[in-house]
Scaffold this motif. Structure first.
Motif, PDB file in Angstrom:
ATOM      1  N   LYS A   1       0.823  -1.202   0.000  1.00  0.00           N
ATOM      2  CA  LYS A   1       0.000   0.000   0.000  1.00  0.00           C
ATOM      3  C   LYS A   1       0.860   1.257   0.000  1.00  0.00           C
ATOM      4  N   LYS A   2       1.926   1.255   0.799  1.00  0.00           N
ATOM      5  CA  LYS A   2       2.817   2.415   0.865  1.00  0.00           C
ATOM      6  C   LYS A   2       3.495   2.655  -0.479  1.00  0.00           C
ATOM      7  N   LEU A   3       3.921   1.574  -1.139  1.00  0.00           N
ATOM      8  CA  LEU A   3       4.548   1.711  -2.454  1.00  0.00           C
ATOM      9  C   LEU A   3       3.562   2.236  -3.491  1.00  0.00           C
ATOM     10  N   LEU A   4       2.333   1.730  -3.454  1.00  0.00           N
ATOM     11  CA  LEU A   4       1.307   2.216  -4.382  1.00  0.00           C
ATOM     12  C   LEU A   4       0.993   3.682  -4.127  1.00  0.00           C
ATOM     13  N   LEU A   5       0.928   4.072  -2.872  1.00  0.00           N
ATOM     14  CA  LEU A   5       0.658   5.463  -2.532  1.00  0.00           C
ATOM     15  C   LEU A   5       1.774   6.368  -3.046  1.00  0.00           C
ATOM     16  N   LYS A   6       3.007   5.925  -2.857  1.00  0.00           N
ATOM     17  CA  LYS A   6       4.154   6.698  -3.349  1.00  0.00           C
ATOM     18  C   LYS A   6       4.082   6.837  -4.873  1.00  0.00           C
ATOM     19  N   ALA A   7       3.783   5.750  -5.565  1.00  0.00           N
ATOM     20  CA  ALA A   7       3.681   5.788  -7.027  1.00  0.00           C
ATOM     21  C   ALA A   7       2.524   6.666  -7.474  1.00  0.00           C
ATOM     22  N   ALA A   8       1.398   6.618  -6.751  1.00  0.00           N
ATOM     23  CA  ALA A   8       0.233   7.423  -7.118  1.00  0.00           C
ATOM     24  C   ALA A   8       0.506   8.912  -6.920  1.00  0.00           C
ATOM     25  N   LYS A   9       1.241   9.259  -5.872  1.00  0.00           N
ATOM     26  CA  LYS A   9       1.546  10.658  -5.575  1.00  0.00           C
ATOM     27  C   LYS A   9       2.661  11.212  -6.461  1.00  0.00           C
ATOM     28  N   GLY A  10       3.603  10.359  -6.825  1.00  0.00           N
ATOM     29  CA  GLY A  10       4.809  10.820  -7.496  1.00  0.00           C
ATOM     30  C   GLY A  10       5.888  11.044  -6.445  1.00  0.00           C
ATOM     31  N   TYR A  11       7.123  11.156  -6.882  1.00  0.00           N
ATOM     32  CA  TYR A  11       8.226  11.312  -5.943  1.00  0.00           C
ATOM     33  C   TYR A  11       9.435  11.888  -6.659  1.00  0.00           C
ATOM     34  N   LYS A  12      10.468  12.213  -5.897  1.00  0.00           N
ATOM     35  CA  LYS A  12      11.713  12.764  -6.438  1.00  0.00           C
ATOM     36  C   LYS A  12      12.830  11.751  -6.236  1.00  0.00           C
ATOM     37  N   ILE A  13      13.716  11.673  -7.208  1.00  0.00           N
ATOM     38  CA  ILE A  13      14.885  10.803  -7.080  1.00  0.00           C
ATOM     39  C   ILE A  13      16.132  11.600  -7.422  1.00  0.00           C
ATOM     40  N   ALA A  14      17.247  11.161  -6.889  1.00  0.00           N
ATOM     41  CA  ALA A  14      18.534  11.776  -7.194  1.00  0.00           C
ATOM     42  C   ALA A  14      19.422  10.698  -7.813  1.00  0.00           C
ATOM     43  N   GLU A  15      20.037  11.049  -8.934  1.00  0.00           N
ATOM     44  CA  GLU A  15      20.952  10.121  -9.602  1.00  0.00           C
ATOM     45  C   GLU A  15      22.343  10.727  -9.585  1.00  0.00           C
ATOM     46  N   VAL A  16      23.336   9.880  -9.364  1.00  0.00           N
ATOM     47  CA  VAL A  16      24.727  10.334  -9.363  1.00  0.00           C
ATOM     48  C   VAL A  16      25.481   9.531 -10.413  1.00  0.00           C
ATOM     49  N   THR A  17      26.145  10.239 -11.320  1.00  0.00           N
ATOM     50  CA  THR A  17      26.965   9.605 -12.343  1.00  0.00           C
ATOM     51  C   THR A  17      28.417   9.988 -12.073  1.00  0.00           C
ATOM     52  N   VAL A  18      29.286   8.979 -12.003  1.00  0.00           N
ATOM     53  CA  VAL A  18      30.690   9.223 -11.690  1.00  0.00           C
ATOM     54  C   VAL A  18      31.543   8.625 -12.805  1.00  0.00           C
ATOM     55  N   GLU A  19      32.477   9.418 -13.316  1.00  0.00           N
ATOM     56  CA  GLU A  19      33.423   8.935 -14.327  1.00  0.00           C
ATOM     57  C   GLU A  19      34.819   8.876 -13.705  1.00  0.00           C
ATOM     58  N   TYR A  20      35.544   7.805 -14.016  1.00  0.00           N
ATOM     59  CA  TYR A  20      36.892   7.609 -13.515  1.00  0.00           C
ATOM     60  C   TYR A  20      37.859   7.574 -14.680  1.00  0.00           C
ATOM     61  N   SER A  21      39.082   7.993 -14.420  1.00  0.00           N
ATOM     62  CA  SER A  21      40.154   7.819 -15.401  1.00  0.00           C
ATOM     63  C   SER A  21      41.469   7.627 -14.656  1.00  0.00           C
ATOM     64  N   GLU A  22      42.441   7.121 -15.379  1.00  0.00           N
ATOM     65  CA  GLU A  22      43.730   6.848 -14.761  1.00  0.00           C
ATOM     66  C   GLU A  22      44.583   8.107 -14.771  1.00  0.00           C
ATOM     67  N   VAL A  23      45.025   8.505 -13.578  1.00  0.00           N
ATOM     68  CA  VAL A  23      45.895   9.678 -13.421  1.00  0.00           C
ATOM     69  C   VAL A  23      47.095   9.236 -12.594  1.00  0.00           C
ATOM     70  N   ASN A  24      48.292   9.335 -13.183  1.00  0.00           N
ATOM     71  CA  ASN A  24      49.521   8.915 -12.510  1.00  0.00           C
ATOM     72  C   ASN A  24      49.445   7.472 -12.012  1.00  0.00           C
ATOM     73  N   GLY A  25      48.859   6.610 -12.813  1.00  0.00           N
ATOM     74  CA  GLY A  25      48.787   5.195 -12.489  1.00  0.00           C
ATOM     75  C   GLY A  25      47.683   4.818 -11.514  1.00  0.00           C
ATOM     76  N   LYS A  26      46.890   5.781 -11.092  1.00  0.00           N
ATOM     77  CA  LYS A  26      45.806   5.492 -10.142  1.00  0.00           C
ATOM     78  C   LYS A  26      44.476   5.927 -10.742  1.00  0.00           C
ATOM     79  N   MET A  27      43.424   5.182 -10.393  1.00  0.00           N
ATOM     80  CA  MET A  27      42.089   5.548 -10.853  1.00  0.00           C
ATOM     81  C   MET A  27      41.555   6.666  -9.953  1.00  0.00           C
ATOM     82  N   GLN A  28      41.139   7.753 -10.584  1.00  0.00           N
ATOM     83  CA  GLN A  28      40.593   8.870  -9.827  1.00  0.00           C
ATOM     84  C   GLN A  28      39.299   9.362 -10.476  1.00  0.00           C
ATOM     85  N   VAL A  29      38.459   9.956  -9.650  1.00  0.00           N
ATOM     86  CA  VAL A  29      37.214  10.530 -10.144  1.00  0.00           C
ATOM     87  C   VAL A  29      37.565  11.767 -10.964  1.00  0.00           C
TER      88      VAL A  29
END
Length: 99
Positions: free
Chosen positions: A11-39
């Motif tokens: 019921k709580k999930l249906l209520l949330k879906a019926a009302k709508g909600y906000k989400i936050a997405e985080v995208t992180v890219e890494y690359s090699e800098v001086n032999g180490k993986m860094q963001v």
């Protein structure tokens, strides 16, 4: 097999879906800098997920009592009006600490 809508978690999930909600997405890219993986790039995105009419229908059908009109018997326009009415009730309940 039909899910039992008496389950509070569902019921709580249906209520949330019926009302709508906000989400936050985080995208992180890494690359090699001086032999180490860094963001190298981090991006945060906030999204609004609109209310779902099907979830509202399920809630309405579950709450249906004898002699009342079920959500399956309403037109699309009537369902949309009922959705807006219920969303307004939910907002009022949240403001007054009832939800």
């Amino acid at each position: 097999m039909k899910k039992d809508l008496n389950d509070e978690a569902l019921k709580k999930l249906l209520l949330k879906a019926a009302k709508g909600y906000k989400i936050a997405e985080v995208t992180v890219e890494y690359s090699e800098v001086n032999g180490k993986m860094q963001v190298t790039k981090r991006k945060e995105t906030k999204k609004d997920v609109p209310g779902d009419l099907k979830a509202l229908q399920m809630l309405l059908e579950n709450e249906k009592t004898e002699g009342s009109v079920g959500a399956g018997e309403l037109s699309d326009e009537e369902l949309e009006k009922e959705k807006l009415r219920l969303l307004e009730e939910l907002k009022q309940g949240e403001k007054h600490g009832k939800l």
